[in-house]
Scaffold this active site. Structure first.
Site, PDB file in Angstrom:
ATOM      1  N   CYS A 123       2.229  -2.342   4.799  1.00  0.00           N
ATOM      2  CA  CYS A 123       3.212  -0.760   5.104  1.00  0.00           C
ATOM      3  C   CYS A 123       4.006  -0.973   3.416  1.00  0.00           C
ATOM      4  O   CYS A 123       4.966  -1.421   3.451  1.00  0.00           O
ATOM      5  CB  CYS A 123       4.506  -2.355   5.808  1.00  0.00           C
ATOM      6  SG  CYS A 123       6.177  -0.824   6.141  1.00  0.00           S
ATOM      7  N   CYS A 176       7.686  -0.774   3.210  1.00  0.00           N
ATOM      8  CA  CYS A 176       8.663  -2.098   2.561  1.00  0.00           C
ATOM      9  C   CYS A 176       8.475  -2.541   1.582  1.00  0.00           C
ATOM     10  O   CYS A 176       9.147  -3.097   1.377  1.00  0.00           O
ATOM     11  CB  CYS A 176       7.664  -2.860   4.223  1.00  0.00           C
ATOM     12  SG  CYS A 176       7.963  -2.439   5.966  1.00  0.00           S
ATOM     13  N   ASP A 177       7.240  -2.424   1.245  1.00  0.00           N
ATOM     14  CA  ASP A 177       6.698  -3.331   0.148  1.00  0.00           C
ATOM     15  C   ASP A 177       6.421  -2.635  -1.597  1.00  0.00           C
ATOM     16  O   ASP A 177       5.947  -3.365  -2.315  1.00  0.00           O
ATOM     17  CB  ASP A 177       5.159  -3.983   0.902  1.00  0.00           C
ATOM     18  CG  ASP A 177       5.443  -4.972   1.817  1.00  0.00           C
ATOM     19  OD1 ASP A 177       6.747  -5.582   1.590  1.00  0.00           O
ATOM     20  OD2 ASP A 177       5.202  -5.357   2.240  1.00  0.00           O
TER      21      ASP A 177
END
Ligand code: NDP
Length: 488
Positions: free
Chosen positions: A172, A175-176
């Site tokens: 992801c 997200c990261d």
């Protein structure tokens, strides 16, 4: 012989005539409304999954005035909540994926669809109404089931991948990505997802290398053209990843194979983003409906009907071709149309029948969501963080999150629920990793959500994978909590 033959023929006809009514009876007996009376947590349409397929089915089901429950799954809103701009959904020129899904959910809720923050883990289609069990142990009886559970990212199955998941390996980028400011990363894959991940990483990483195993990409042309505008995105064709290397704590590089020269070499990177396609989330249906060898549902002709009457499929679980929100949405509506038809024509669900079933219907979400009323405090400064860690007599559990982060949204209700269960035997806080950057760095929080547990001022546990259910989280917390402490 001839006479015997004729007699046998006559007997056959009699047997067939005797059997026909019992066949008809057994079919209608199976889906008889009487079988639903008194069943626990009865639902007209139970939808597994809350991506565009599930939510569109929910709109049609609830507009048809049927009791429609959506069990949202581990990623409420589905894969679109992990993307940025969506520009191919008719009627929306350009909209952020999470916003699109929130709008569709609101639309379904406005017609009375209900939502449950839980996942379906087991089904029993041997008797009707069908039994559906969730991860948190709720049991429903569904008159129809729509499977819209979508797909999960596929894995490479190479050394280092599992070991470094959450410590440099990620599925992801949205997200990261911010963890990789100024660092070098690779994205593995040559489809739309890979190029989308690369562009999501572009504002953060110094250099992004997209590794494509063959001589060509599968991604749509417009995406291939777009990445040429990014000065920090590079593509290497004919390149396979053989191993993900680390120093025991974090990823330090990848061992690559140049498929043309057959030579292997090392590429130093701190992040490996995998976007190599997906596998359908249908394991819980094994033995209950027909699926192909890869786990995609086999549906009948141009319908959404599965091999089991009253069970329908919608969205990415149908096949690996054209995973598009608009296709999933269309098939969701079709699945709900098929479900409504089944309920009216086969089951004979009518206003009168609904009145008789009233007491059996699922009462709603009040009890299940009771624990969400617990308020989790946010630690807003580094000083407050260290102060809490040093001075707490009880274990301290931190939920590191980010905004946006769909898995973090799933974690929070579970976290609240466990916080309620342990009362004052442990302390629970949330931490925005973008606010407490140095703390995140110090404790190697490279992915979110991430749970850190401190006891007596020391870090005793780090849990990097998204926690999937309440039990998993409470088991983790319980290891460090003194259950004899009656400080409740
Ligand atoms: P795809 O199946 O389209 O692409 C997968 C990519 O990963 C291919 O390049 C494939 O290579 C590669 N790959 C597969 N296995 C390996 C492996 N073991 N090692 C290295 N590379 C591997 O998957 P996507 O997730 O990208 O897309 C799925 C669907 O979703 C598609 O229909 C896509 O159009 C859609 N989608 C649409 C988006 C949009 O409209 N904005 C965004 C994202 C996805 P090879 O070609 O050699 O098999």
């Amino acid at each position: 012989m001839k006479i015997f033959g004729k007699m046998a023929q006559g007997l056959n006809i009699v047997l067939i005539l005797l059997l026909i009514p019992s066949c008809i009876n057994s079919a209608s007996d199976e889906f008889n409304i009487e079988n639903a009376l008194g069943k626990e947590n009865l639902v007209d349409i139970l939808i597994c999954g809350s991506g565009p397929g599930g939510l569109s089915a929910a709109i049609h089901g609830s507009r048809s005035r049927l009791r429609t429950l959506v069990v949202e799954g581990h990623t409420p809103g589905g894969q679109l909540t992990r993307t940025t701009w969506v520009e191919n959904f008719p009627g929306q020129k350009k909209i952020m994926g999470p916003e699109l899904m929130e709008t569709i959910k609101e639309q379904a809720a406005s017609f009375g669809a209900e939502f449950l923050s839980d996942s379906v883990v087991d089904v029993d289609f041997s008797t009707w109404p069908y039994k559906v069990t969730t991860e948190d142990g709720l049991v429903f009886h569904a008159m129809t089931v729509i499977v819209a559970t979508g797909v999960s990212p596929a894995s490479l199955g190479i050394p280092g991948e599992e070991e470094y998941f959450g410590r440099g390996v990620s599925h992801c980028a949205i997200c990261d990505g911010p963890f990789y400011k100024g660092e070098d990363v690779v994205v593995v894959g040559g489809g739309d997802s890979a190029l989308e991940e690369a562009t999501q990483l572009a504002p953060y990483a110094r250099k992004i290398t997209v590794l494509v195993r063959s001589y060509r990409m599968r991604a749509i042309k417009i995406m291939q053209e777009r990445i040429e505008d990014y000065p920090n995105i590079f593509v290497r064709y004919n390149t396979s990843v053989k191993e993900i290397i680390g120093d025991g704590d974090e990823v330090t590089g990848v061992r690559l194979l140049d498929r043309e020269t057959k030579k292997e070499y090392m590429l130093p990177v701190s992040g490996v983003f995998l976007a190599i396609g997906s596998k359908p989330n249908t394991a819980f249906l094994k033995g209950e409906v027909e699926m192909d060898e890869r786990g995609y549902l086999i549906l009948k002709g141009r319908t959404q009907k599965s091999s089991r009457k009253g069970v329908f499929g919608s969205g990415d679980v149908e096949s690996d071709r054209g995973h598009q929100a608009v296709i999933a949405a269309g098939s969701g509506v079709q699945a709900a149309i098929d479900a409504v038809k089944f309920l009216t024509e086969e089951v004979g669900l009518s206003t009168k029948a609904v009145k008789r079933l009233k007491k059996s219907y699922y009462a709603g979400l009040a009890d299940a969501f009771d624990e969400q009323e617990v308020e989790i405090k946010e630690v807003e400064t580094e000083e407050a963080f260290y102060d809490t860690v040093q001075n707490s007599k009880e274990p301290v559990v931190f939920d590191f999150y980010a905004d946006p982060c769909p898995s973090c949204d799933v974690m929070l209700p579970l976290f609240k629920s466990v916080a309620k269960e342990y009362g004052k035997k442990a302390q629970f806080f949330k931490v925005n990793r973008d606010e407490l950057v140095d703390v995140s760095k110090k404790y190697a929080v490279r992915n979110v959500p991430c749970i850190l547990i401190f006891k007596d001022g020391k870090l005793v546990a780090t849990y990097r994978k998204p926690v999937k259910n309440k039990k998993e989280l409470s088991d983790l917390v319980e290891t460090f909590v003194d259950l004899n402490n009656n400080n409740k």
